[in-house]
Design a protein around this motif. Structure first.
Motif, PDB file in Angstrom:
ATOM      1  N   LYS A  58      43.920   2.728 -53.833  1.00  0.00           N
ATOM      2  CA  LYS A  58      44.190   3.969 -53.120  1.00  0.00           C
ATOM      3  C   LYS A  58      45.502   3.903 -52.360  1.00  0.00           C
ATOM      4  CE  LYS A  58      39.745   6.195 -52.360  1.00  0.00           C
ATOM      5  NZ  LYS A  58      38.895   6.864 -51.333  1.00  0.00           N
ATOM      6  N   VAL A  59      45.906   2.683 -52.001  1.00  0.00           N
ATOM      7  CA  VAL A  59      47.098   2.493 -51.166  1.00  0.00           C
ATOM      8  C   VAL A  59      47.940   1.372 -51.738  1.00  0.00           C
ATOM      9  CG1 VAL A  59      47.976   2.004 -48.841  1.00  0.00           C
ATOM     10  CG2 VAL A  59      45.793   3.206 -49.118  1.00  0.00           C
ATOM     11  N   CYS A  60      49.247   1.562 -51.730  1.00  0.00           N
ATOM     12  CA  CYS A  60      50.192   0.515 -52.089  1.00  0.00           C
ATOM     13  C   CYS A  60      51.085   0.257 -50.883  1.00  0.00           C
ATOM     14  CB  CYS A  60      51.027   0.934 -53.294  1.00  0.00           C
ATOM     15  SG  CYS A  60      52.287  -0.274 -53.790  1.00  0.00           S
ATOM     16  N   ILE A  61      51.334  -1.013 -50.579  1.00  0.00           N
ATOM     17  CA  ILE A  61      52.260  -1.384 -49.510  1.00  0.00           C
ATOM     18  C   ILE A  61      53.495  -2.008 -50.140  1.00  0.00           C
ATOM     19  CG2 ILE A  61      52.641  -2.767 -47.435  1.00  0.00           C
ATOM     20  CD1 ILE A  61      49.673  -2.805 -46.957  1.00  0.00           C
ATOM     21  N   SER A  62      54.650  -1.478 -49.815  1.00  0.00           N
ATOM     22  CA  SER A  62      55.914  -2.061 -50.279  1.00  0.00           C
ATOM     23  C   SER A  62      56.496  -2.936 -49.175  1.00  0.00           C
ATOM     24  CB  SER A  62      56.918  -0.965 -50.644  1.00  0.00           C
ATOM     25  OG  SER A  62      58.197  -1.534 -50.910  1.00  0.00           O
ATOM     26  N   TYR A  63      56.597  -4.243 -49.469  1.00  0.00           N
ATOM     27  CA  TYR A  63      57.332  -5.161 -48.604  1.00  0.00           C
ATOM     28  C   TYR A  63      58.404  -5.845 -49.455  1.00  0.00           C
ATOM     29  CZ  TYR A  63      58.276  -8.494 -44.851  1.00  0.00           C
ATOM     30  OH  TYR A  63      58.891  -9.234 -43.859  1.00  0.00           O
ATOM     31  N   THR A  64      58.980  -5.073 -50.359  1.00  0.00           N
ATOM     32  CA  THR A  64      60.007  -5.589 -51.259  1.00  0.00           C
ATOM     33  C   THR A  64      61.239  -6.024 -50.482  1.00  0.00           C
ATOM     34  OG1 THR A  64      60.858  -3.350 -51.588  1.00  0.00           O
ATOM     35  CG2 THR A  64      59.229  -4.156 -53.180  1.00  0.00           C
ATOM     36  N   ASP A  65      62.002  -6.917 -51.075  1.00  0.00           N
ATOM     37  CA  ASP A  65      63.249  -7.406 -50.477  1.00  0.00           C
ATOM     38  C   ASP A  65      64.325  -7.387 -51.571  1.00  0.00           C
ATOM     39  OD1 ASP A  65      64.460  -8.317 -48.109  1.00  0.00           O
ATOM     40  OD2 ASP A  65      64.403 -10.387 -48.789  1.00  0.00           O
ATOM     41  N   CYS A  66      64.406  -6.243 -52.252  1.00  0.00           N
ATOM     42  CA  CYS A  66      65.227  -6.114 -53.455  1.00  0.00           C
ATOM     43  C   CYS A  66      66.517  -5.342 -53.178  1.00  0.00           C
ATOM     44  CB  CYS A  66      64.436  -5.442 -54.572  1.00  0.00           C
ATOM     45  SG  CYS A  66      63.721  -3.832 -54.151  1.00  0.00           S
ATOM     46  N   TRP A  67      67.263  -5.774 -52.199  1.00  0.00           N
ATOM     47  CA  TRP A  67      68.478  -5.061 -51.799  1.00  0.00           C
ATOM     48  C   TRP A  67      69.544  -5.050 -52.895  1.00  0.00           C
ATOM     49  CZ3 TRP A  67      67.668  -2.329 -47.611  1.00  0.00           C
ATOM     50  CH2 TRP A  67      66.733  -2.782 -46.677  1.00  0.00           C
TER      51      TRP A  67
END
Length: 216
Positions: A58-67
């Motif tokens: 139901k929920v996705c958390i983005s903690y990406t570090d793809c600068w």
């Protein structure tokens, strides 16, 4: 609550590929905050974005570090369809690095531009009566003061601000996107960011709200 009753939530970030914000320390903090109500599944595989449309999350958390790394067109489309179709996205701190895609930038609602040095910052509620601020007091934590350029084409509500050199700047906002919800939370540089009880409550409130929990 048994594990079968918990709402599944996907957390996507980077391990060895992270430029500044490795996933594991933050994922441990999030698990501790959410464990009573949510089953948090962490992955470094961005292909999970492409498969969200038909997943049980139901929920996705983005903690990406793809600068300096782009999502593929399939990953971008999967995340867009997931939220537009009724899923929710929580973007934590560097998770806004998905802004390299202009489509995702618009979905998140703002573009990161720069940040002054890591320092102690004071955070304040900025939208009186907002459900995300329930039981959330003002707090202080060492953090990177991210600065943003807002997308003028989307309607958003800023509910959290931080103070820097006598002025207040946005640190948290939410907006609708299609049938789904998007929440951005600026604190999250490292595990220490999640130690203040007020911020832990805000993260829990955000998860509940994003998953359409009745009690916030």
């Amino acid at each position: 609550m048994s594990i079968s009753d918990k709402i599944k939530m996907l957390l996507v970030g980077d391990g060895e590929a992270a430029m500044y914000h490795p996933l594991e320390p933050v994922s441990l903090e999030l698990e501790a905050i959410l464990k009573d109500e949510f089953e948090l599944i962490s992955t470094e595989d961005y292909q999970a974005f492409a498969e969200l449309e038909s997943s049980e999350y139901k929920v996705c958390i983005s903690y990406t570090d793809c600068w300096k790394r782009d999502l593929t067109s399939g990953q971008t489309a999967g995340l867009l369809k997931f939220v537009a179709g009724g899923g929710s996205l929580i973007v934590l701190h560097s998770g806004i690095s998905i802004q390299r895609s202009y489509e995702l930038l618009q979905m998140v609602g703002a573009k990161f531009t720069h940040h002054p040095k890591y320092q102690s910052l004071n955070y304040y509620g900025a939208s009186e009566g907002h459900p995300l601020l329930t039981n959330v007091e003002d707090f202080t934590v060492d953090e990177e003061p991210y600065m943003f350029e807002f997308d003028p084409f989307t309607k958003k509500t800023v509910f959290l601000e931080f103070e820097y050199e006598g002025e207040r700047y946005p640190a948290g906002w939410e907006q609708d996107y299609g049938l789904g919800k998007v929440i951005y939370l600026q604190p999250g540089h490292n595990a220490t960011s999640f130690r203040p009880e007020a911020y832990r409550q805000l993260v829990l409130n955000s998860a509940r709200w994003a998953a359409a929990r009745e009690q916030v």
